[in-house]
Design an enzyme around this catalytic site. Structure first.
Site: not given
Ligand code: M6R
Length: 614
Positions: A2, A27, A74, A100-101, A487, A491, A494, A510, A609
Site C-alpha cells: 500500500c 507498493r 495491496w 498501510n499495514g 533467482e 524471476k 513472478e 533425486h 515491491k
Molecule cells: O526489500 P527486500 O529485499 O527485503 O524484499 C524481499 C523480497 O520481498 C523481494 O526480494 C521479492 O522476492 C522480489 N519481488 C523478488 O524479485
C-alpha cells in the site's frame, strides 16, 4: 504494501496526490482512492484497479482543494473493490484515513465499536481504525492529534496512517509503527508519503518519521512530532533528500525492470565507489573497520532475508565461508522469527533487504537484537527502517528500484557481500595476497563484463520468444550458480506466471528428472570455473530425456554448445563472481518472456515491491 500520499499547502492537492500515487504503485495496485477538502465539503473517490482507473473517474476535473490524501492498495483485509479501497471514512463522515499495514486486533475492536452503535460497510481493518479514532474523539473530547494517539495505543499491528478531520481543514495527522512514512517539508507546504518519491520535485527536505511517532502537520506551521506511547515532544530531524526526478523515471525504457537491468554496470560501480581502490588493493568499509574484531571473533554469521535478498544471502554464505572460514547460516527471516532460533551473543546477524522495510526481516532483526547479537544491515533504500535499527551496515547504493522484480538490488547486494568477504578474508589471513588481489581486480572489472552481457539483449529476446508458451521451467546450477538458479526461477515465475523451480544440478536425479520430456525447458548454468564437467554430465542426462536446454556458458565454450538448444555466452570469471554475471542473462530472459506473454512486467499480479506485512 500500500502506498500513501497526502498534501497540505497552497498548491492544488489533487494532481500532487495522483502523481504521487502513481510513483507508489509499486507498493500495491489493486485499488486506489483519493479524498480532498474544498469549500467545506469532503470529496472521496475510490475504485478497484489502478491509479489510472481512478483518474478516469475524476474525468479530467481538477479540484481547487489544497489539502488531500490518497492511497494505492495491496489488499490484506477484504477483496479489492470500491468499498474496501481507501480512504476509509468514519460513521459521521468527518474523518478519513489512509492506512498501510495491518491492525491485528481489528476484530475485537470492531465488536466493541459495534456494541457502541458503530456500523461498518467495508471488510477492512482501516474502517475499524477510523471509527476507533472517532469514538475516542466523542468520549474524550480531545483534539484530533490526541484522539489519534489514544486510538493507536489500543491498536496491535503495523501502520502508517494519515488522518484528516473536515472540521480541521488545515491539519493532517500522520503516524507510523512498522510501516514507513516520509514527510516532505516545503515552503509553507507539507507532503506525507510512504517514501520520498512523490515529493522529490517539490522539496529536498525530508523527515523520516520514526517508529511509534506521530506528526501533527498544519498549513504554515512547523511540524510537531510526539511519541505515541509517552507523549514526549520530539525535535524533528530534517534530512536532505538525495534523490532526483530522473532516478525515478523510465528514461526511455519500456519498463522500469529493463531500465534497472541496464543500470547494473553503473549500480555496481556506485556500490564499489570509494570502497574499492583496486590498484592499491584496498577495501574501505568503515562499518567493517570499526567492528573488525567483532567480525573476526564471531562464532557464526547468520544471514536473514526474504525472496531475492535471501538468494543473495546464499551467495554470501558460499563466499564468506570460502574466503574467511567463518561459519555462515542463511535463514528465511519469516522462519527465523518464529522458530525459536539459537542465537549466541557472539553471533553476527547480517540482514539483507533492498527496501529495508520487509516486515519479516525487521522482526528477525529485533529477535537477534533481543538475544544480544550484533546486527549488520545491507540495504538499498537510504534511511529505511532496517538501515536505522541495525547496529551498523552498508548501503548498496543501487539507486531506486521500482520494478517489483528485484534485479540491480540482487547484483549490488552480492557486490557488497564480496567486499565484506574479501575484507575479512584479508584481515584474518585466510585469503592469500595473490587470491585477494586477483579478486579485487576482478571485482573492479565486473561492470565492464556486465556491460558486455547486456549487449546480448537481442539474442536473448529471440531465445525468450521460443519459450513464451512454456508452462513449466527448471533452472539448474551448482556451487555459486545454485542460488543463481533459484533467482532465475523466481524471476520467471513472478513476472511471467510460468511455473519455475530452481535446483542444485545434481539434485535433479533425486526427483525433478521425472518431469523432463520434450516440452520441458531447462535452463542450465554451466560456466567454466567450478563444477563444469559435472554440470555437462547433468546436461547429457537432460538431453537423453529430450529436454529443451538453454545454457549459460563461458565465452568460447564448445562442449555444451553441442548439447544445448541455445547457448548464451558470458565472459569468463572466477566461480564466485560468476554468480553476478550469470544472473544478468536470466533477468533478460524472464523479462522478454514476460513481455512476449503481454504480462505487466513492472507490476505483476498479487505482488508488491515492499512487503511490509508478515
Ligand atoms: O526489500 P527486500 O529485499 O527485503 O524484499 C524481499 C523480497 O520481498 C523481494 O526480494 C521479492 O522476492 C522480489 N519481488 C523478488 O524479485
Amino acid at each position: 504494501m500500500c502506498g500513501i500520499v497526502a498534501y497540505v499547502g497552497h498548491q492544488k492537492a489533487q494532481p500532487i496526490v495522483i502523481k504521487g500515487l502513481k510513483r507508489l504503485e509499486y507498493r500495491g495496485y489493486d485499488s486506489a482512492g483519493i479524498s480532498f477538502f474544498n469549500n467545506d465539503t469532503l470529496f472521496t473517490y475510490k475504485t478497484k484497479g489502478k491509479v489510472s482507473d481512478l483518474e478516469e473517474i475524476l474525468n479530467g476535473e481538477v479540484s481547487d482543494a489544497t489539502i488531500g490524501m490518497g492511497h494505492t492498495r495491496w489488499a490484506t483485509h477484504g477483496v479489492p473493490n470500491n468499498v474496501n479501497a481507501h480512504p476509509q471514512a468514519s460513521n459521521s463522515g468527518n474523518l478519513v484515513v489512509v492506512h498501510n499495514g495491518i491492525i491485528e486486533n481489528y476484530a475485537s475492536l470492531k465488536e466493541e465499536l459495534i456494541s457502541r452503535g458503530f456500523e461498518f460497510h467495508s471488510d477492512t481493518d482501516t474502517e475499524v481504525l477510523v471509527n476507533l479514532i472517532e469514538d475516542v474523539q466523542k468520549k474524550e473530547k480531545v483534539k484530533l492529534g490526541k484522539a489519534v494517539q489514544i486510538a493507536l495505543s489500543q491498536v496491535v499491528g503495523a501502520y502508517a496512517i494519515v488522518v484528516f478531520d473536515k472540521r480541521k481543514p488545515n491539519e493532517l495527522i500522520a503516524a507510523r509503527l512498522g510501516s514507513p512514512l516520509a514527510i516532505g517539508v516545503g515552503e509553507n507546504e507539507f507532503f506525507v508519503a510512504s517514501d520520498a518519491t512523490p515529493f522529490v520535485e517539490y522539496t529536498k527536505n525530508v523527515i523520516y518519521l520514526e517508529e511509534e511517532h506521530l506528526a501533527i502537520i498544519r498549513r504554515d506551521r512547523e511540524v510537531r512530532i510526539r511519541k505515541i506511547k509517552n507523549d514526549k515532544l520530539i525535535k524533528p530531524y530534517i534530512e536532505e533528500l538525495k534523490l532526483s526526478l530522473e532516478n525515478i523515471q523510465k528514461g526511455g525504457y519500456d519498463h522500469f525492470m529493463l531500465k534497472e537491468i541496464f543500470e547494473q554496470p553503473k549500480a555496481i560501480k556506485d556500490t564499489l565507489r570509494g570502497r574499492l581502490l583496486s590498484n592499491e588493493g584496498i577495501i574501505t568499509l568503515s562499518s567493517l573497520r570499526e567492528h573488525e574484531n567483532k567480525f573476526l571473533k564471531a562464532r557464526r554469521i547468520l544471514i536473514v532475508a526474504c525472496g531475492t535478498s535471501w538468494h543473495a544471502g546464499l551467495v554470501a554464505e558460499y563466499m564468506i565461508e570460502d574466503y574467511t572460514r567463518i561459519p555462515v547460516e542463511v535463514e528465511y527471516a519469516s522462519e527465523f522469527r518464529y522458530r525459536n532460533p539459537i542465537i549466541f551473543p557472539d553471533d553476527i546477524v547480517i540482514a539483507i533487504s533492498q527496501s529495508g522495510e520487509t516486515a519479516d526481516t525487521i522482526a528477525a532483526i529485533n529477535i537477534a537484537k533481543e538475544k544480544g547479537a550484533f546486527v549488520y544491515g545491507i540495504c538499498n533504500v537510504v534511511g529505511s527502517t532496517i538501515s536505522r535499527i541495525t547496529d551498523t551496515g552498508c548501503y548498496t547504493h543501487a539507486g531506486p528500484e521500482i520494478g517489483v522484480a528485484s534485479t540491480k538490488a540482487f547484483t549490488t547486494q552480492i557486490t557488497v557481500v564480496s567486499l565484506i568477504a574479501l575484507y575479512l578474508g584479508k584481515a584474518n589471513g585466510t585469503l592469500s595476497r595473490f587470491q585477494y588481489q586477483e579478486s579485487v581486480t576482478e571485482l573492479d572489472n565486473l561492470p565492464t563484463k556486465v556491460e558486455s552481457i547486456l549487449s546480448l539483449k537481442s539474442y536473448i529476446e529471440e531465445v525468450a520468444h521460443s519459450f513464451k508458451r512454456a508452462k513449466n521451467c527448471i533452472y539448474l546450477g551448482r556451487g555459486y550458480n545454485f542460488p543463481v538458479a533459484l533467482e532465475g526461477a523466481l524471476k520467471l515465475k513472478e513476472i511471467s506466471y510460468i511455473h519455475a523451480e530452481g535446483y542444485p544440478a545434481a539434485e535433479m536425479k533425486h526427483g525433478p528428472i521425472a518431469l523432463i520430456d520434450k516440452e520441458m525447458p531447462v535452463v542450465v548454468i554451466a560456466t567454466k570455473k567450478g563444477y563444469y564437467e559435472k554440470v555437462v554430465s547433468n546436461i547429457q542426462e537432460i538431453k537423453s530425456r529430450e529436454g529443451r536446454i538453454i545454457a549459460i556458458v563461458s565465452e568460447g565454450d564448445t562442449q555444451v554448445k553441442e548439447l544445448a538448444d541455445y547457448c548464451i555466452e558470458i565472459p569468463e570469471s572466477s566461480e564466485s563472481f560468476a554468480a553476478i554475471l550469470s544472473t544478468i542473462p536470466l533477468q533478460l530472459l524472464s523479462y522478454y518472456i514476460a513481455v512476449h506473454r503481454n504480462c505487466n512486467v513492472d507490476q505483476p499480479r498479487n505482488l508488491a515491491k515492499s512487503v511490509t506485512v508478515e
